[in-house]
Design an enzyme around this catalytic site. Structure first.
Site, short mmCIF file in Angstrom:
data_model
loop_
_atom_site.label_atom_id
_atom_site.label_comp_id
_atom_site.label_asym_id
_atom_site.label_seq_id
_atom_site.Cartn_x
_atom_site.Cartn_y
_atom_site.Cartn_z
CG ASP A 142 26.32 9.75 12.49
OD1 ASP A 142 25.61 10.65 12.01
OD2 ASP A 142 27.11 9.07 11.82
CG ASP B 66 23.99 13.80 9.65
OD1 ASP B 66 25.08 14.40 9.66
OD2 ASP B 66 23.74 12.87 8.87
CD GLU B 67 29.26 13.27 11.44
OE1 GLU B 67 29.83 12.41 12.14
OE2 GLU B 67 29.46 13.39 10.22
#
EC number: 2.7.7.7
Length: 418
Positions: free
Chosen positions: A27, A121-122
């Site tokens: 993350d 983003d993860e």
């Protein structure tokens, strides 16, 4: 556990025991803010609020410096500025975030082909098959963190565990810029003392329902009767939570993700009380949703709307359709019917339409009579015109002169604090 602002983070040492682990959850740390700092180093160390400075928008993300003042995602920017008067307001640059995201995902895929992105983003990584190439899961996590820092210039946090659920919880607790490894034998000891709110998939309403019955930790879920859990959150969710509380999570890393929903929403420059106008806007948004469905060759089985009033209270309503569709008129009619069921007449600041429970187009075929045949032909002609001449060439007559929602601020994706 972490608090979203970096306080109380727990991290593992570089030589942590990773016996029985195979899943990484990676993350990015305060991703939007980190990209802004990457592009403008003078912002480093400052409290940043990512959002429009017009006062009517909401916070997309915030730096850790701003979070320590209580700034949170989805909070009105005006409220965030009151909490942190010294914060710099930076408008979001979504195209740039997607560009950096592609760089990060390419790094993940250089370690293992089994990468499941959850958002820009993860992602989850399954590393069980690449240990001979790169080393143990903890070692791979370290290498991932180093390469993201060296090659992209931002930091990430990694959870390493035997299951996706525990890996995601671990990455959250290790933020920012940390790694937390939970060996398989320590899974239950890790889970038991954690608050129910830290479980992946437990939202505020479910957490309140559990806490109202004295179920405050994951251990409480594990030791509670199914009857009590059923009364708190319903049979389906209670069965899932009971399984996760025991450390059981059979979900694998899925490299091909089906988009779960498609939606558009709009924030008005001034609050709107004209319900005729609002019904027309729902139809316009439905047309946009339908166009995206057709481009992706999907149909929707469920239509949902979101209405946010001037006091920021937000209502959501959904309806299952008699037949799946990608016809804007049909989606719009369902959205309008849902809107008509809302009794509240306060001024509205935001409306949204979302298609849910997607399935491949044409999976059910057509009946003897196709009630949508004419609309399908019309909207197909619109699709052809847009493909040839662009999105501004054709629109319903009722929308002409209104622009894109009377000065609307578009939000292509809602994010939590990363």
């Amino acid at each position: 556990m972490g608090h979203g602002d970096g306080r109380g983070r727990i991290v593992s040492s570089a030589d942590a025991d990773d016996t029985g682990t195979s899943i990484l959850h990676v993350d990015m740390d305060a991703f939007y803010a980190a990209v802004e700092v990457l592009d403008d180093p003078s912002l480093r160390g400052l409290p940043l609020i990512i959002g429009s400075p017009d006062g009517r928008s909401v916070v997309s993300s915030a730096s850790y410096e701003a979070r320590r003042y209580g700034v949170r995602a989805a909070m009105p920017v005006s409220q965030a500025r009151r909490l942190c008067p010294s914060a710099r307001i930076v408008p979001p640059h979504f195209h740039r975030y997607h560009e950096v995201s592609r760089q990060v995902m390419a790094i993940f895929e250089s370690f293992t082909p089994l990468v499941e992105p959850l958002s820009v983003d993860e992602a989850f990584l399954d590393v069980r098959g690449v240990r001979r190439l790169w080393g143990s899961p903890a070692r791979i996590a370290q290498l991932v963190r180093e390469r993201v820092q060296d090659e992209v210039g931002i930091t990430c946090s990694v959870g390493v565990a035997a299951t996706k659920h525990v890996a995601k919880m671990a990455s959250t607790i290790s933020k920012p810029d940390g790694m937390l490894v939970i060996p398989a034998s320590d899974t239950q000891a890790f889970l038991d003392p954690r608050p129910v709110r830290t479980m992946w998939g437990v939202g505020p309403k479910a957490a309140e329902a559990l806490e109202g019955r004295g179920i405050r930790t994951i251990r409480d879920i594990r030791t509670s009767s199914r009857e009590m859990l059923d009364r708190a959150v319903g049979p389906a969710l209670s069965a899932r939570l009971a399984e996760l509380a025991r450390g059981e999570d059979p979900r694998t890393v899925e490299t091909e993700r089906v988009e779960k929903s498609i939606g558009h929403e709009e924030t008005f420059d001034t609050d709107v009380t004209d319900r005729t106008f609002l019904r027309a806007e729902l139809l316009r948004l439905a047309d946009r949703v339908a166009a995206r469905l057709r481009r992706a060759e999907w149909e929707t089985a469920t239509v949902a709307i979101k209405i946010r009033f001037d006091d920021f209270r937000t209502l959501s309503r959904s309806q299952t359709l008699p037949e799946p569709t990608a016809v804007g008129q049909r989606i719009g009619e369902a959205a309008q019917a849902l809107f008509d069921q809302i009794d509240r007449r306060d001024p509205v600041r935001l409306v949204g339409v979302r298609a849910e429970k997607l399935r491949p187009a044409g999976g059910g075929g057509f009946g003897l009579w196709d009630d949508d045949e004419d609309w399908r032909r019309v909207e197909g002609a619109v699709d052809d015109a847009v493909a040839r001449f662009g999105t501004a060439t054709i629109s319903r007559a009722r929308h002409i002169g209104r622009g894109e929602g009377r000065g609307a601020a578009q939000h292509p994706k809602a994010h939590g604090l990363d």
